[in-house]
Design an enzyme around this catalytic site. Sequence first.
Site, PDB file in Angstrom:
ATOM      1  N   SER A 177      65.574  21.978  74.072  1.00 15.68           N
ATOM      2  CA  SER A 177      64.239  21.692  74.602  1.00 15.68           C
ATOM      3  C   SER A 177      63.875  20.220  74.356  1.00 15.68           C
ATOM      4  O   SER A 177      64.633  19.338  74.758  1.00 15.68           O
ATOM      5  CB  SER A 177      63.241  22.669  73.982  1.00 15.68           C
ATOM      6  OG  SER A 177      62.075  22.705  74.744  1.00 15.68           O
ATOM      7  N   ASP A 280      64.590  30.309  82.791  1.00 17.20           N
ATOM      8  CA  ASP A 280      63.887  29.187  82.165  1.00 17.20           C
ATOM      9  C   ASP A 280      63.238  28.378  83.286  1.00 17.20           C
ATOM     10  O   ASP A 280      63.932  27.833  84.157  1.00 17.20           O
ATOM     11  CB  ASP A 280      64.912  28.331  81.396  1.00 17.20           C
ATOM     12  CG  ASP A 280      64.290  27.134  80.703  1.00 17.20           C
ATOM     13  OD1 ASP A 280      63.087  26.850  80.936  1.00 17.20           O
ATOM     14  OD2 ASP A 280      65.003  26.476  79.923  1.00 17.20           O
ATOM     15  N   HIS A 310      64.042  30.455  78.184  1.00 15.18           N
ATOM     16  CA  HIS A 310      64.004  29.265  77.341  1.00 15.18           C
ATOM     17  C   HIS A 310      64.094  29.670  75.863  1.00 15.18           C
ATOM     18  O   HIS A 310      63.507  30.666  75.458  1.00 15.18           O
ATOM     19  CB  HIS A 310      62.692  28.503  77.610  1.00 15.18           C
ATOM     20  CG  HIS A 310      62.708  27.102  77.111  1.00 15.18           C
ATOM     21  ND1 HIS A 310      63.424  26.100  77.732  1.00 15.18           N
ATOM     22  CD2 HIS A 310      62.102  26.519  76.044  1.00 15.18           C
ATOM     23  CE1 HIS A 310      63.253  24.965  77.070  1.00 15.18           C
ATOM     24  NE2 HIS A 310      62.461  25.190  76.041  1.00 15.18           N
TER      25      HIS A 310
END
Length: 345
Positions: A177, A280, A310
């Site tokens: 991320s 995601d 995610h």
Amino acid sequence: MEATSKPPQSSLSLPWKTRITLSILSAVTDASCRKNGTINRRILTLIDFRSPPTSKSINGVASHDVVVDETRKLWFRVYVPTQHAGEDLPVIVFFHGGGFVFLSPDAFTYDAVCRRFARKVPAVVVSVNYRLAPEHRYPAQHDDCFDVLKFLDDEENRSKSLPENANLLRCFLAGDSAGGNLAHHVAQRACEFNFRQLKVAGVVAIQPFFGGEERTDSETRLAGTPVVSVKRTDWMWKAFLPEGEGFNRDHPIINVSGPQAVDISEVKLPPVMLVVGGFDALNDWQKRYYEWLKKSGKEVYLFEYPNMCHAFYIFPELPESGQLIAQVKDFIEKISSNVYIVRIK
Ligand SMILES: *[C@@H]1O[C@H](CO)[C@@H](O)[C@H](O)[C@H]1NC(C)=O
Ligand SMILES: *[C@@H]1O[C@H](CO)[C@@H](O)[C@H](O)[C@H]1NC(C)=O
């Protein structure tokens, strides 16, 4: 392009335990994000489970903390796999996720993830505590992470903070991320810097956080999947960008391949391993990043997890989490075998 074995599903299916954890995390983090762009860090103490370093080896991994700069609370945690003492080991410099706003290396989840990388690869892992937004805006995060590389490149610092068998010529920058965004940009910056002993051999970008002004198809189509939503990412980018005129989500740090993109065709970016999840909402941005790297002549390997959302890999109960760690191990081994390994004494 490499795909995982299971066929794509039409909707996300996760164990109930994972779902409940994800809902609690999202509810608390949402509650902490104020409308005026500040954050209520006291609310976050509800989910703030920390792990101390363990000088004694637990499950084959020992850890200790190293301070780089007290004034900006820049420190990192080192994880040493204790059963590989005589072996030459790669170094993974790891940047945690959390939208540049949340979490730290001593957060329970990230401590556990780094221990797994250290044990399974095996590697010496350096997990960086960079400053967070909105209290500290860009480029604080990228500067802090880069400064850790400079710190490690100094022989005296290196010998005090890393074990003798940590080979900085096989240094991999990894993160998920926001940490994936950091891994890419810090690697790009490292290409323009003359290190004495450190060499960035590869980048592991796990579901990196990129974005832009535009709304992509995946952002619209996957609204309602866990963790990422346009409302949350808009808030985070606003918290991250410097205050003042002229900054929007097409900033080259965010929309890497967008209109203000940096030309990296002449930059000697090391090979990149990119992990993308089918559920995601960020995956269109990540695929653009992939295309942009390829177009710029870079070596990039795409690993798709069609059934994952995610941040899936921080949940050890998901088999895909173990699979990802095994793929990181393979990538590091593959790249390492091409890197000319000499120890500088
Ligand atoms: C934002 O809101 C909080 C809580 O209402 C307040 O304490 C804080 O001073 C505000 N900050 C700014 C920059 O407006
Ligand atoms: C961001 O980058 C993409 C290219 O990947 C570009 O098409 C888009 O126009 C950029 N900006 C916006 C408005 O999102």
